[in-house]
Design an enzyme around this catalytic site. Structure first.
Site, PDB file in Angstrom:
ATOM      1  N   ASP A  10       0.814  -1.215   0.000  1.00  0.00           N
ATOM      2  CA  ASP A  10       0.000   0.000   0.000  1.00  0.00           C
ATOM      3  C   ASP A  10       0.851   1.269   0.000  1.00  0.00           C
ATOM      4  OD1 ASP A  10       0.914  -0.571   2.569  1.00  0.00           O
ATOM      5  OD2 ASP A  10      -1.074  -0.956   3.377  1.00  0.00           O
ATOM      6  N   ASP A  29      -7.309  -2.850  14.493  1.00  0.00           N
ATOM      7  CA  ASP A  29      -8.717  -3.125  14.157  1.00  0.00           C
ATOM      8  C   ASP A  29      -8.853  -4.346  13.237  1.00  0.00           C
ATOM      9  OD1 ASP A  29      -7.755  -2.202  11.737  1.00  0.00           O
ATOM     10  OD2 ASP A  29      -9.115  -0.465  11.589  1.00  0.00           O
ATOM     11  N   HIS A  46      -7.142  -4.966  10.432  1.00  0.00           N
ATOM     12  CA  HIS A  46      -6.929  -4.788   8.989  1.00  0.00           C
ATOM     13  C   HIS A  46      -5.642  -5.443   8.510  1.00  0.00           C
ATOM     14  CE1 HIS A  46      -4.802  -0.728   9.959  1.00  0.00           C
ATOM     15  NE2 HIS A  46      -3.868  -1.534   9.524  1.00  0.00           N
ATOM     16  N   GLU A  69      -9.758  -1.930   5.761  1.00  0.00           N
ATOM     17  CA  GLU A  69     -10.357  -1.619   7.053  1.00  0.00           C
ATOM     18  C   GLU A  69     -11.643  -2.420   7.273  1.00  0.00           C
ATOM     19  OE1 GLU A  69      -8.536  -0.143   9.001  1.00  0.00           O
ATOM     20  OE2 GLU A  69      -8.051   1.925   8.527  1.00  0.00           O
TER      21      GLU A  69
HETATM   22  C1  F6R Z   1       1.561  -1.597   6.100  1.00  0.00           C
HETATM   23  C2  F6R Z   1       0.232  -2.154   6.220  1.00  0.00           C
HETATM   24  C3  F6R Z   1      -0.547  -2.155   7.489  1.00  0.00           C
HETATM   25  C4  F6R Z   1       0.287  -2.470   8.727  1.00  0.00           C
HETATM   26  C5  F6R Z   1      -0.581  -2.389   9.979  1.00  0.00           C
HETATM   27  C6  F6R Z   1       0.236  -2.573  11.243  1.00  0.00           C
HETATM   28  O1  F6R Z   1       2.054  -1.718   4.790  1.00  0.00           O
HETATM   29  O2  F6R Z   1      -0.265  -2.586   5.242  1.00  0.00           O
HETATM   30  O3  F6R Z   1      -1.589  -3.087   7.391  1.00  0.00           O
HETATM   31  O4  F6R Z   1       0.851  -3.737   8.609  1.00  0.00           O
HETATM   32  O5  F6R Z   1      -1.241  -1.173  10.038  1.00  0.00           O
HETATM   33  O6  F6R Z   1       1.113  -1.492  11.391  1.00  0.00           O
HETATM   34  P1  F6R Z   1       2.270  -1.509  12.483  1.00  0.00           P
HETATM   35  O7  F6R Z   1       3.213  -2.579  12.059  1.00  0.00           O
HETATM   36  O8  F6R Z   1       2.926  -0.160  12.376  1.00  0.00           O
HETATM   37  O9  F6R Z   1       1.634  -1.780  13.782  1.00  0.00           O
END
Ligand code: F6R
Length: 259
Positions: A67, A136, A138, A143
């Site tokens: 992303d 959450d 995701h 989301e």
């Molecule tokens: C990042 C991504 C997100 C993260 C998630 C956890 O490319 O796609 O899904 O993996 O938000 O983020 P952290 O690792 O910062 O807790």
């Protein structure tokens, strides 16, 4: 879904990195799906160590990232392209031309997303997809409320993700966090041949519980991985704390990893 419960995130990151290192040794043209965020940083360090000390080479590896924020240039310090360059690509011998991150400045985001899907397909699909998980539930930026068959598209961050990401990456300033992103879809992610998801810390415990032991639901998009035949979840004790069958998963995965 195979759940590997480790004492620490360091131990979990090493184990996860060893899966990637082994795959790249066996097939130098491995296609990787990569994630950003705080979670994979230790794993990326370990992959870089294997390049320095074990002669693993990423010269022919190709990668596609999950992303990118809409509106951030690749040179912006909070962009995911910048993150990848700094945290992994500069530390290994990968050819930058073989690394792909969605363009958050694309004039036609829908065309950018469709082209990205085609690139992955033309590459023969993702061999190993690295994932983190949001508090959450995701995966990528899919989301709660996202279709479990979604494809790469423009997505909208929830206020809780904006808050999480502001705390970790934008000096706490929520107003600076973009509220839209381009993201691989849940359907896109689930087509990867193997999935390696990392989850660390107590703030991921509910999400991990939902992903592993909750029903399959678009309100925890990571739960779609229950339908995947080769998905591995590496977590520390804190992230695994709410799993009812935690000890059983730890024993089963240790047995399988030893084989
Ligand atoms: C990042 C991504 C997100 C993260 C998630 C956890 O490319 O796609 O899904 O993996 O938000 O983020 P952290 O690792 O910062 O807790």
């Amino acid at each position: 879904m195979e759940v590997v419960v480790c004492k620490t995130k360091e131990e979990a990151s090493k184990l996860a990195a060893s899966i990637i290192t082994k795959a790249v040794k066996a097939n130098p043209k491995t296609v990787l799906g990569l994630a950003t965020g705080s979670t994979p940083v230790l794993m990326y360090d370990e992959m870089a160590r294997a390049v320095r000390e074990e002669g693993v080479s990423y010269r022919e590896v190709r990668s596609w990232n999950l992303d990118e924020y809409v509106g951030l240039a690749p040179t912006h310090e909070q962009s995911y392209r910048y993150f990848m360059n700094e945290n992994l690509f500069k530390k290994i011998d990968i050819d930058l031309a073989n690394t792909h991150v969605l363009n958050g400045l694309a004039e036609d985001p829908a065309a950018e997303c469709a082209a990205y899907e085609k690139q992955i397909k033309d590459a023969g699909g993702i061999d190993i997809q690295v994932l983190g998980i949001g508090s959450d539930g995701h995966i990528a930026f899919n989301e709660p409320g996202t279709s479990l068959s979604s494809r790469t598209s423009v997505v909208y961050l929830t206020p809780s993700t904006v808050k999480d990401n502001a705390r970790l990456f934008f000096g706490g300033n929520e107003a600076e966090v973009p509220t839209r992103a381009l993201s691989m879809g849940v359907g896109t992610i689930c087509e990867a041949k193997k999935i390696v998801l990392l989850a660390f810390g107590a703030n991921k415990a509910d999400a991990v519980k939902g992903m592993v032991e909750g029903g399959i639901s678009q309100f925890c998009t990571a739960s779609a991985l229950q339908m995947h035949g080769d998905a591995w979840v590496f977590c520390d004790e804190a992230a695994a704390a709410k799993l009812a069958l935690k000890d059983y998963y730890a024993w089963r995965s240790a047995t399988k990893l030893a084989l």
